[in-house]
Motif scaffolding. Sequence first.
Motif, PDB file in Angstrom:
ATOM      1  N   GLY A 182       9.690   3.013   3.198  1.00  0.00           N
ATOM      2  CA  GLY A 182      10.034   2.637   4.604  1.00  0.00           C
ATOM      3  C   GLY A 182       9.004   2.779   5.509  1.00  0.00           C
ATOM      4  N   GLY A 183       7.601   2.764   5.069  1.00  0.00           N
ATOM      5  CA  GLY A 183       6.599   2.708   5.808  1.00  0.00           C
ATOM      6  C   GLY A 183       6.033   1.164   6.118  1.00  0.00           C
ATOM      7  N   PRO A 184       4.893   0.744   6.545  1.00  0.00           N
ATOM      8  CA  PRO A 184       4.692  -0.683   6.902  1.00  0.00           C
ATOM      9  C   PRO A 184       4.640  -1.455   5.729  1.00  0.00           C
ATOM     10  N   PRO A 185       5.126  -3.036   6.160  1.00  0.00           N
ATOM     11  CA  PRO A 185       5.125  -3.641   4.479  1.00  0.00           C
ATOM     12  C   PRO A 185       3.911  -4.214   4.219  1.00  0.00           C
ATOM     13  N   LEU A 186       2.983  -3.441   3.807  1.00  0.00           N
ATOM     14  CA  LEU A 186       1.591  -3.673   3.263  1.00  0.00           C
ATOM     15  C   LEU A 186       1.567  -4.619   2.191  1.00  0.00           C
ATOM     16  N   TYR A 187       2.492  -4.103   1.165  1.00  0.00           N
ATOM     17  CA  TYR A 187       2.464  -5.066  -0.082  1.00  0.00           C
ATOM     18  C   TYR A 187       2.899  -6.418   0.324  1.00  0.00           C
ATOM     19  N   SER A 188       3.902  -6.723   0.872  1.00  0.00           N
ATOM     20  CA  SER A 188       4.210  -8.121   1.145  1.00  0.00           C
ATOM     21  C   SER A 188       3.255  -8.786   1.834  1.00  0.00           C
ATOM     22  N   GLU A 189       2.786  -8.187   2.734  1.00  0.00           N
ATOM     23  CA  GLU A 189       1.940  -8.770   3.874  1.00  0.00           C
ATOM     24  C   GLU A 189       0.350  -9.365   2.970  1.00  0.00           C
ATOM     25  N   GLN A 190       0.332  -8.693   2.091  1.00  0.00           N
ATOM     26  CA  GLN A 190      -0.922  -9.238   0.915  1.00  0.00           C
ATOM     27  C   GLN A 190      -0.587  -9.870  -0.040  1.00  0.00           C
ATOM     28  N   HIS A 191       0.478  -9.530  -0.880  1.00  0.00           N
ATOM     29  CA  HIS A 191       0.947 -10.234  -1.927  1.00  0.00           C
ATOM     30  C   HIS A 191       2.143 -10.797  -2.064  1.00  0.00           C
ATOM     31  N   GLY A 192       2.817 -11.171  -0.739  1.00  0.00           N
ATOM     32  CA  GLY A 192       3.978 -11.864  -0.894  1.00  0.00           C
ATOM     33  C   GLY A 192       5.126 -11.238  -1.146  1.00  0.00           C
ATOM     34  N   HIS A 193       6.265 -11.577  -1.454  1.00  0.00           N
ATOM     35  CA  HIS A 193       7.633 -11.076  -2.046  1.00  0.00           C
ATOM     36  C   HIS A 193       7.168 -10.414  -3.148  1.00  0.00           C
ATOM     37  N   PRO A 194       7.700  -8.910  -3.157  1.00  0.00           N
ATOM     38  CA  PRO A 194       7.530  -7.977  -4.268  1.00  0.00           C
ATOM     39  C   PRO A 194       7.843  -8.544  -5.576  1.00  0.00           C
ATOM     40  N   MET A 195       9.060  -9.126  -5.822  1.00  0.00           N
ATOM     41  CA  MET A 195       9.597  -9.491  -6.808  1.00  0.00           C
ATOM     42  C   MET A 195       9.184  -8.734  -8.153  1.00  0.00           C
ATOM     43  N   MET A 196       9.249  -7.505  -7.789  1.00  0.00           N
ATOM     44  CA  MET A 196       8.592  -6.606  -8.928  1.00  0.00           C
ATOM     45  C   MET A 196       9.371  -6.775 -10.456  1.00  0.00           C
ATOM     46  N   ARG A 197      10.433  -6.960 -10.526  1.00  0.00           N
ATOM     47  CA  ARG A 197      10.915  -7.134 -11.993  1.00  0.00           C
ATOM     48  C   ARG A 197      10.175  -8.361 -12.582  1.00  0.00           C
ATOM     49  N   ALA A 198      10.061  -9.505 -11.845  1.00  0.00           N
ATOM     50  CA  ALA A 198       9.370 -10.459 -12.370  1.00  0.00           C
ATOM     51  C   ALA A 198       8.031 -10.198 -12.761  1.00  0.00           C
ATOM     52  N   ARG A 199       7.106  -9.474 -11.940  1.00  0.00           N
ATOM     53  CA  ARG A 199       6.030  -9.362 -11.762  1.00  0.00           C
ATOM     54  C   ARG A 199       5.811  -8.241 -13.335  1.00  0.00           C
ATOM     55  N   HIS A 200       6.692  -7.490 -13.819  1.00  0.00           N
ATOM     56  CA  HIS A 200       6.660  -6.788 -15.033  1.00  0.00           C
ATOM     57  C   HIS A 200       6.943  -7.775 -16.293  1.00  0.00           C
ATOM     58  N   MET A 201       7.445  -8.883 -15.883  1.00  0.00           N
ATOM     59  CA  MET A 201       8.051  -9.373 -17.336  1.00  0.00           C
ATOM     60  C   MET A 201       6.579  -9.792 -18.092  1.00  0.00           C
ATOM     61  N   ALA A 202       5.384  -9.942 -17.735  1.00  0.00           N
ATOM     62  CA  ALA A 202       4.165 -10.214 -18.629  1.00  0.00           C
ATOM     63  C   ALA A 202       3.978  -9.031 -19.613  1.00  0.00           C
ATOM     64  N   PHE A 203       4.850  -7.839 -19.262  1.00  0.00           N
ATOM     65  CA  PHE A 203       4.599  -6.371 -20.039  1.00  0.00           C
ATOM     66  C   PHE A 203       5.669  -6.174 -20.663  1.00  0.00           C
TER      67      PHE A 203
END
Length: 129
Positions: A63-84
């Motif tokens: 619930g803090g500022p959207p720092l991740y999205s500002e620098q890296h775009g949509h989190p899509m965290m499940r997709a980002r973990h598919m490589a592992f």
Amino acid sequence: MSASDESRERTVYEAMGGAEGIRTLVEAFYPKVQQHPLLGPLFPDDIVPVMEKQKMFLTQFFGGPPLYSEQHGHPMMRARHMAFPVTAERAEAWLDCMRRALEETEMAPELQKAVLERLKGPAYHFINS
Ligand code: HEM
């Protein structure tokens, strides 16, 4: 104080101690991940960039500022973990490292429990192997 001030909910991020609280948590968490036999081998030797991203992600997740999205775009965290290969055992291991890291912070036990509960959903959702 206006009615809207009174009803404004304090975010979990604020309850966790804001930027300082998130930093303390992430710094307690990654050494445990690196030392864990199921998790350590998945991570690069230079863990600093991963810690930076995790600080930004957890900031916005709680619930803090959207720092991740500002620098890296949509989190899509499940997709980002598919490589592992994220197995059920690795999800449990990740959560256990987080539980132990939370214990090292000054967060009240009820808050630690709430934070861990909120992370269980994504951790199990990322299982892909
Ligand atoms: C379920 C067990 C999990 C495993 C095994 C796992 C493993 C990993 C690995 C190997 C990386 C990549 C490190 C790199 O080479 O850059 C990563 C990145 C990341 N993980 Fe996880 N993770 C898990 C759960 C989670 C959860 C529950 C969250 C947050 C809710 C999370 C947040 C992140 C973030 C923010 C990154 C950086 C993404 C980026 O590159 O932008 N992970 N994780």
